[in-house]
Design a protein around this motif. Structure first.
Motif, PDB file in Angstrom:
ATOM      1  N   ARG A  57      14.927   8.859 104.133  1.00 43.49           N
ATOM      2  CA  ARG A  57      15.439   7.686 104.832  1.00 43.49           C
ATOM      3  C   ARG A  57      14.776   6.386 104.352  1.00 43.49           C
ATOM      4  O   ARG A  57      14.360   5.530 105.131  1.00 43.49           O
ATOM      5  CB  ARG A  57      15.292   7.855 106.345  1.00 43.49           C
ATOM      6  CG  ARG A  57      16.021   9.079 106.878  1.00 43.49           C
ATOM      7  CD  ARG A  57      16.138   9.087 108.375  1.00 43.49           C
ATOM      8  NE  ARG A  57      17.002   7.989 108.842  1.00 43.49           N
ATOM      9  CZ  ARG A  57      17.351   7.837 110.119  1.00 43.49           C
ATOM     10  NH1 ARG A  57      16.924   8.702 111.028  1.00 43.49           N
ATOM     11  NH2 ARG A  57      18.132   6.824 110.481  1.00 43.49           N
ATOM     12  N   ALA A  58      14.700   6.267 103.058  1.00 41.68           N
ATOM     13  CA  ALA A  58      14.093   5.076 102.457  1.00 41.68           C
ATOM     14  C   ALA A  58      14.969   3.847 102.672  1.00 41.68           C
ATOM     15  O   ALA A  58      16.183   3.935 102.807  1.00 41.68           O
ATOM     16  CB  ALA A  58      13.880   5.300 100.965  1.00 41.68           C
ATOM     17  N   SER A  59      14.330   2.707 102.678  1.00 39.21           N
ATOM     18  CA  SER A  59      15.047   1.431 102.717  1.00 39.21           C
ATOM     19  C   SER A  59      15.241   0.948 101.286  1.00 39.21           C
ATOM     20  O   SER A  59      14.587   1.433 100.345  1.00 39.21           O
ATOM     21  CB  SER A  59      14.249   0.398 103.505  1.00 39.21           C
ATOM     22  OG  SER A  59      13.037   0.104 102.827  1.00 39.21           O
ATOM     23  N   ALA A  60      16.114  -0.026 101.113  1.00 47.67           N
ATOM     24  CA  ALA A  60      16.270  -0.637  99.796  1.00 47.67           C
ATOM     25  C   ALA A  60      14.951  -1.250  99.336  1.00 47.67           C
ATOM     26  O   ALA A  60      14.586  -1.169  98.159  1.00 47.67           O
ATOM     27  CB  ALA A  60      17.366  -1.693  99.834  1.00 47.67           C
ATOM     28  N   GLU A  61      14.221  -1.833 100.295  1.00 48.94           N
ATOM     29  CA  GLU A  61      12.915  -2.430  99.957  1.00 48.94           C
ATOM     30  C   GLU A  61      11.932  -1.375  99.461  1.00 48.94           C
ATOM     31  O   GLU A  61      11.144  -1.632  98.544  1.00 48.94           O
ATOM     32  CB  GLU A  61      12.340  -3.136 101.181  1.00 48.94           C
ATOM     33  CG  GLU A  61      10.923  -3.645 100.983  1.00 48.94           C
ATOM     34  CD  GLU A  61      10.833  -5.156 100.866  1.00 48.94           C
ATOM     35  OE1 GLU A  61       9.784  -5.614 100.383  1.00 48.94           O
ATOM     36  OE2 GLU A  61      11.788  -5.859 101.226  1.00 48.94           O
ATOM     37  N   ASP A  62      11.976  -0.158 100.051  1.00 46.10           N
ATOM     38  CA  ASP A  62      11.092   0.926  99.591  1.00 46.10           C
ATOM     39  C   ASP A  62      11.320   1.210  98.109  1.00 46.10           C
ATOM     40  O   ASP A  62      10.369   1.342  97.333  1.00 46.10           O
ATOM     41  CB  ASP A  62      11.353   2.209 100.390  1.00 46.10           C
ATOM     42  CG  ASP A  62      10.859   2.125 101.819  1.00 46.10           C
ATOM     43  OD1 ASP A  62       9.877   1.401 102.067  1.00 46.10           O
ATOM     44  OD2 ASP A  62      11.445   2.800 102.692  1.00 46.10           O
ATOM     45  N   ILE A  63      12.595   1.318  97.727  1.00 47.17           N
ATOM     46  CA  ILE A  63      12.908   1.604  96.323  1.00 47.17           C
ATOM     47  C   ILE A  63      12.502   0.420  95.440  1.00 47.17           C
ATOM     48  O   ILE A  63      11.963   0.595  94.344  1.00 47.17           O
ATOM     49  CB  ILE A  63      14.408   1.910  96.157  1.00 47.17           C
ATOM     50  CG1 ILE A  63      14.787   3.177  96.930  1.00 47.17           C
ATOM     51  CG2 ILE A  63      14.768   2.076  94.678  1.00 47.17           C
ATOM     52  CD1 ILE A  63      16.278   3.477  96.938  1.00 47.17           C
ATOM     53  N   ALA A  64      12.739  -0.788  95.940  1.00 48.55           N
ATOM     54  CA  ALA A  64      12.402  -1.987  95.174  1.00 48.55           C
ATOM     55  C   ALA A  64      10.906  -2.105  94.918  1.00 48.55           C
ATOM     56  O   ALA A  64      10.489  -2.690  93.907  1.00 48.55           O
ATOM     57  CB  ALA A  64      12.903  -3.228  95.915  1.00 48.55           C
ATOM     58  N   ARG A  65      10.092  -1.555  95.820  1.00 50.22           N
ATOM     59  CA  ARG A  65       8.635  -1.644  95.683  1.00 50.22           C
ATOM     60  C   ARG A  65       8.056  -0.550  94.783  1.00 50.22           C
ATOM     61  O   ARG A  65       6.875  -0.592  94.424  1.00 50.22           O
ATOM     62  CB  ARG A  65       7.980  -1.541  97.072  1.00 50.22           C
ATOM     63  CG  ARG A  65       8.285  -2.707  98.002  1.00 50.22           C
ATOM     64  CD  ARG A  65       7.577  -3.972  97.574  1.00 50.22           C
ATOM     65  NE  ARG A  65       7.880  -5.108  98.461  1.00 50.22           N
ATOM     66  CZ  ARG A  65       7.466  -6.343  98.242  1.00 50.22           C
ATOM     67  NH1 ARG A  65       6.744  -6.619  97.179  1.00 50.22           N
ATOM     68  NH2 ARG A  65       7.787  -7.316  99.073  1.00 50.22           N
ATOM     69  N   MET A  66       8.871   0.454  94.447  1.00 50.46           N
ATOM     70  CA  MET A  66       8.391   1.550  93.596  1.00 50.46           C
ATOM     71  C   MET A  66       8.337   1.099  92.137  1.00 50.46           C
ATOM     72  O   MET A  66       9.237   0.407  91.661  1.00 50.46           O
ATOM     73  CB  MET A  66       9.316   2.771  93.715  1.00 50.46           C
ATOM     74  CG  MET A  66       9.288   3.459  95.052  1.00 50.46           C
ATOM     75  SD  MET A  66      10.705   4.580  95.260  1.00 50.46           S
ATOM     76  CE  MET A  66      10.605   5.563  93.763  1.00 50.46           C
ATOM     77  N   SER A  67       7.305   1.523  91.430  1.00 51.63           N
ATOM     78  CA  SER A  67       7.198   1.190  90.018  1.00 51.63           C
ATOM     79  C   SER A  67       8.078   2.130  89.195  1.00 51.63           C
ATOM     80  O   SER A  67       7.996   3.350  89.330  1.00 51.63           O
ATOM     81  CB  SER A  67       5.745   1.321  89.543  1.00 51.63           C
ATOM     82  OG  SER A  67       5.651   1.055  88.159  1.00 51.63           O
ATOM     83  N   HIS A  68       8.941   1.547  88.380  1.00 44.30           N
ATOM     84  CA  HIS A  68       9.792   2.322  87.493  1.00 44.30           C
ATOM     85  C   HIS A  68       9.367   2.062  86.053  1.00 44.30           C
ATOM     86  O   HIS A  68       9.162   0.920  85.656  1.00 44.30           O
ATOM     87  CB  HIS A  68      11.264   1.917  87.667  1.00 44.30           C
ATOM     88  CG  HIS A  68      11.874   2.390  88.951  1.00 44.30           C
ATOM     89  ND1 HIS A  68      11.462   1.944  90.183  1.00 44.30           N
ATOM     90  CD2 HIS A  68      12.875   3.283  89.181  1.00 44.30           C
ATOM     91  CE1 HIS A  68      12.184   2.537  91.131  1.00 44.30           C
ATOM     92  NE2 HIS A  68      13.042   3.353  90.548  1.00 44.30           N
TER      93      HIS A  68
END
Length: 467
Positions: free
Chosen positions: A432-443
């Motif tokens: 149940r991640a938020s868009a912000e959670d994904i945005a904060r992950m290092s890719h």
């Protein structure tokens, strides 16, 4: 008479995975397969052989159209050895089937070859080569899968008017393949033969291809495949398919009500699949099926007969190999007294064309219909350094998130390797991640996966960095 804790009828991805999991959990397990090779449709005439041909044809297309861009010069008279391409496909299938044989032996699962049918709720007759044997099982799992569907007025002759099964083993490259149905199977096989030089016409009843996926994906894939030379005729209702010798004529009515005809040397009928219970004798066990031929099950995939379960294509839901695998595991663990679960909203869907198409969760059309207040983040593949480096600049990543909570509700992709990339979205949504959670992950840079981060940034206050 042999007696088992559990017997599975059907050895496709759902059936053989259910058998393995049951055996791992300590149950004496049997699996029954009608054909001489294990693996069901997916391994023998579906997922695996189609991907083998997709990869082979992709290599050929790259050699003809794209190698020169990379400074690789090849003779102008490059040729296709189609027979060898088909032989390689068969070899891939053979290796994969042998892998299933190995897993059955490793897990001490008894394999029976023959047509399995219910004698009653705890006994299964297995008919093979004129002989019948009977086994007993405390629990039974129906995993008999599906077969290609057709239209009532179409006669499948398996020579010129064919299904996906025959399309995987043709002896020649068609001159003009008419594909009835713009879904996953039709598009994948249509692209295979277009790459190899066939003229391909896709005739679709709905107003867009891949109609169950997000409309943005339909639009993008059609645009790209048109550039590749595939011709599309959407909003066309087929009314007749006639064959004369080596010529096939398809008659359809367009959205204006005008009659249109298509003439080719092959017609691929790709209008979906139907649950396969032929010869199973469900009535002998008292198992009920619905008007669509699907075996009725409850939330635990249990039929109306308490000791009999059903999984995969033969029940409700998307006809996907990985969905069947999850259901096979779920039933095995339920039988062992565990409490597993499946979130059907998070079963991804993939089209293995190039570019690939992948989705999970709700589409934008579904959210509108449900009245959900959502926001959209989207990022084009052409803005990625990795995409430019490989030359795969078509497509995008689109993230749909709840407007209030920012929870990701759906992720829809078109592009290189998105069939693999969609797993990131499934993982995020499972927790149940938020868009912000994904945005904060290092890719890692440069990767195709950066498009997911950028789409998440776009969904979070429109702050994509590279577009």
């Amino acid at each position: 008479m042999s007696t088992y804790d559990v017997a599975i009828i059907g050895s496709g991805p759902g059936g053989y995975v259910a058998a393995i999991r049951c055996a791992q959990l300590g149950m004496k397990t049997a699996i029954i397969e009608k054909y001489n090779s294990l693996g069901g449709t997916c391994l023998n005439v579906g997922c695996i052989p189609s991907k083998a041909l997709l990869d082979s044809s992709h290599h050929y297309e790259d050699a003809v159209k794209h190698f020169e861009d990379h400074g690789i010069e090849i003779p102008s008279d490059i040729k296709i050895n189609f027979k060898k391409m088909i032989e390689r496909k068969a070899s891939v299938v053979d290796q994969t089937v042998k892998g299933i044989d190995f897993l059955m032996n490793k897990n001490k699962i008894d394999v029976f070859t023959g047509l399995g049918s219910f004698k009653d709720a705890t006994h299964i007759d297995i008919a093979s080569e004129g002989k019948t044997q009977t086994i007993e099982a405390k629990k039974i799992i129906i995993a008999t899968g599906s077969k290609p569907s057709t239209l009532p007025f179409i006669k499948i002759d398996k020579e010129r008017v064919i299904t996906s099964t025959e399309a995987l083993s043709l002896s020649e490259i068609p001159k003009h393949m008419i594909v009835i149905g713009g879904g996953v199977i039709g598009l994948e096989l249509g692209q295979v033969y277009r790459r190899l030089g066939a003229e391909v016409s896709v005739v679709e009843y709905m107003d867009r291809i891949i109609p169950t996926m997000d409309s943005a994906q339909s639009k993008e894939l059609m645009k790209v495949m048109k550039k590749q030379g595939v011709k599309f005729y959407v909003s066309h209702k087929v009314s007749a398919v006639d064959r004369k010798g080596k010529e096939v004529t398809v008659t359809a009515t367009d959205k204006k009500g005008e009659e249109v005809t298509f003439t080719g040397d092959y017609c691929l009928v790709s209008v979906g699949r139907r649950p396969y219970t032929d010869g199973l004798k469900l009535e002998s066990a008292g198992v009920k099926a619905n008007e669509r031929g699907q075996v009725d099950v409850n939330d635990h995939l249990q039929t109306n007969v308490s000791n009999i379960y059903a999984i995969g294509d033969v029940i409700r839901g998307a006809m996907l190999a990985h969905k069947a695998e999850e259901e096979g595991t779920l039933v095995a663990e339920i039988l062992a007294g565990q409490k597993p679960h499946i979130n059907y909203n998070l079963i991804p869907g993939v089209v293995y064309t190039w570019p690939e198409v992948a989705s999970v969760g709700k589409t934008e059309e579904q959210l509108k219909e449900e009245g959900v207040d959502y926001k959209v983040g989207q990022f084009p593949m052409r803005a990625l350094g990795r995409s430019r480096a490989s030359g795969d600049t078509d497509g995008f990543v689109k993230i749909l998130a709840d407007a209030k909570t920012d929870e990701v509700l759906g992720v829809h992709m078109v592009g290189a390797r998105v069939a693999d990339l969609i797993a990131e979205a499934v993982t995020a949504m499972e927790f149940r991640a938020s868009a912000e959670d994904i945005a904060r992950m290092s890719h890692a840079h440069p990767t195709y996966a950066e498009a997911v981060k950028e789409a998440a940034l776009d969904a979070t206050d429109k702050r994509a960095l590279h577009f």
